[in-house]
Write a protein that holds these residues in place. Sequence first.
Motif, mmCIF file in Angstrom:
data_model
loop_
_atom_site.group_PDB
_atom_site.id
_atom_site.type_symbol
_atom_site.label_atom_id
_atom_site.label_comp_id
_atom_site.label_asym_id
_atom_site.label_seq_id
_atom_site.Cartn_x
_atom_site.Cartn_y
_atom_site.Cartn_z
ATOM 1 N N UNK A 1 2.275 10.623 13.775
ATOM 2 C CA UNK A 1 4.024 9.018 13.506
ATOM 3 C C UNK A 1 2.354 8.213 13.861
ATOM 4 N N UNK A 2 2.565 7.577 13.045
ATOM 5 C CA UNK A 2 1.674 5.994 12.945
ATOM 6 C C UNK A 2 2.254 4.671 12.524
ATOM 7 N N UNK B 1 -3.464 16.871 8.448
ATOM 8 C CA UNK B 1 -4.064 17.030 7.128
ATOM 9 C C UNK B 1 -3.351 16.089 5.560
ATOM 10 N N UNK B 2 -2.125 15.938 5.935
ATOM 11 C CA UNK B 2 -1.428 15.291 4.378
ATOM 12 C C UNK B 2 -0.460 14.222 5.585
ATOM 13 N N UNK B 3 -0.876 12.854 5.117
ATOM 14 C CA UNK B 3 -0.753 11.303 5.799
ATOM 15 C C UNK B 3 0.680 11.272 4.075
ATOM 16 N N UNK C 1 -4.964 6.707 12.348
ATOM 17 C CA UNK C 1 -6.842 6.823 13.294
ATOM 18 C C UNK C 1 -7.452 8.297 13.110
ATOM 19 N N UNK C 2 -7.272 8.562 11.812
ATOM 20 C CA UNK C 2 -7.996 10.192 11.677
ATOM 21 C C UNK C 2 -8.301 9.810 10.443
ATOM 22 N N UNK D 1 -7.855 4.699 2.874
ATOM 23 C CA UNK D 1 -7.433 5.899 3.113
ATOM 24 C C UNK D 1 -8.704 7.011 2.676
ATOM 25 N N UNK D 2 -9.092 7.093 1.981
ATOM 26 C CA UNK D 2 -10.204 8.272 0.503
ATOM 27 C C UNK D 2 -9.519 8.870 1.179
#
Length: 211
Positions: A100-101, A125-127, A137-138, A164-165
Amino acid sequence: MNVTKYEHACLVLEHDGERLVIDPGNFTSPLPSLENVTAIVITHQHPDHWSDDQLARIRQDNPDAPIFGPAGVAAAASNWNVTTVADGASETVGVWTLEFFGSEHAVIHKSIPLIDNVGVLVNGTFWYGGDSFTVPPEPVQHAAIPAGAPWLKISEVMDYVAELAPKRAIQTHDAVLSDKGLALSAARISDVMAGYGGEFTVLQPGESIAL
């Protein structure tokens, strides 16, 4: 991993026979019966992202599925046992690793108090950022990108996607758009992603994509 999009902001992820439900709110039609739901994530307390009816429907077949959300969700959904999560928290449930971010909902207007909001990175992998432009941060491979909301401009979404890309992305938060409005937003997002070799897909409610 498969992702099924339902109306507005609700997503159901499936992996190795288990399901994760994200933001089942009142802008989403009553969800179908879902088995093997091992976790539920609610990014923030606004009712278009959660409702008692939707949670009851999910929990009827999955009584032990934990619910994760920020403190505002725990307060709003007081009838439910919500595990409070905040920026930097991590939870593992079944096949799901949930990181969580973020901490705040995007600004709608200066007259409207800010509430808390956490995005979730699923299995690295999925945001899905909820109602925010939080960048984890990754790097992320896949993402759900907001297409329309009172808190965004399409230029902000385009900048967000560029930062994000993700390699592949789908739309979310689209119930506030007409078909023509969604097509316009999708074209702008697609243009940004095409510039670095990414792919954006518009899903209709109930459609799925394999990531």
